[in-house]
Design a protein around this motif. Sequence first.
Motif, short mmCIF file in Angstrom:
data_model
loop_
_atom_site.label_atom_id
_atom_site.label_comp_id
_atom_site.label_asym_id
_atom_site.label_seq_id
_atom_site.Cartn_x
_atom_site.Cartn_y
_atom_site.Cartn_z
N ILE A 1 25.26 2.92 10.83
CA ILE A 1 26.50 2.21 11.15
C ILE A 1 27.53 2.59 10.08
N ALA A 2 28.58 3.26 10.49
CA ALA A 2 29.55 3.79 9.53
C ALA A 2 30.53 2.72 9.07
N GLU B 1 19.61 -1.53 5.41
CA GLU B 1 19.94 -1.10 4.06
C GLU B 1 21.40 -0.67 4.02
N GLU B 2 22.02 -0.83 2.87
CA GLU B 2 23.40 -0.41 2.70
C GLU B 2 23.46 0.88 1.91
N THR B 3 24.27 1.83 2.36
CA THR B 3 24.46 3.10 1.65
C THR B 3 25.94 3.23 1.28
N ARG B 4 26.26 4.32 0.64
CA ARG B 4 27.65 4.55 0.24
C ARG B 4 28.57 4.65 1.46
N ASP B 5 28.08 5.28 2.53
CA ASP B 5 28.91 5.52 3.71
C ASP B 5 28.78 4.46 4.80
N GLY B 6 27.75 3.62 4.72
CA GLY B 6 27.56 2.64 5.79
C GLY B 6 26.27 1.87 5.65
N PHE B 7 25.62 1.62 6.78
CA PHE B 7 24.40 0.82 6.82
C PHE B 7 23.36 1.53 7.68
#
Length: 235
Positions: A208-209, A150-156
Amino acid sequence: MANLGQPFNLSPTRLAIVRLLKEWGKGTVKQLSEALGISRIAVHQHLSWLKSMGLVESEVERQGRGRPSEVFTLTESAQEHFFPRRYDLLALTVLDEVASQFGEEFLLQLFRRYRERLAKQLGRRKGSLRERVKSLADFLAEEGYLARWEETRDGFILSLPNCPIAQIAKRFQQACTSEVEMLRKVLGAPVTRECHQVVGDSCCRYFIAKPGSRKTENRRPDFSGTRKSKGVLRR
């Protein structure tokens, strides 16, 4: 999940329920109904059949002030049948002997060499960080880890609900110590472990940043606004 239903002859819907319960760790009729897009009555019928076959068990949990919910999980026999681990008594015996004869530090170096070889086999993933994460998740899914990302604002977020060497990792935690470093080399990005099956979590999960991420080693990433990527599970 081709052929995984044998010898139980599971329908696609029942196989989907088994897979979701593995990924989630546990689930309710309501959650499964929403995820599968079928009625709660239909889900309950499938779960009743799975329970009768010894593949699913349940218990009542009270959440907040609402009514108690029946929560379903996979049985140990279902875990072993549908998501087999790649280990056997010989492997555990050999590792025990190695640790006894040469010590824990030697065993740690052995696992590090294994991870280094695996990293070379994988090679440095190419493309953008998003493409590298997807490529790695695809590879791990094919290896039996049920990988999803999944992808987030800060990374994965890379989640691995199934560990093919779970029993070895429980006995020899050195098997996991070099895993984060291997992921860093393969992805070319900072990686931290957020959850770990060895300590009782339902899956191993890594963050993962992205370049310039605000996340630090001592702060959990901001998972708000998480966007699930489509097609991340290889069939």
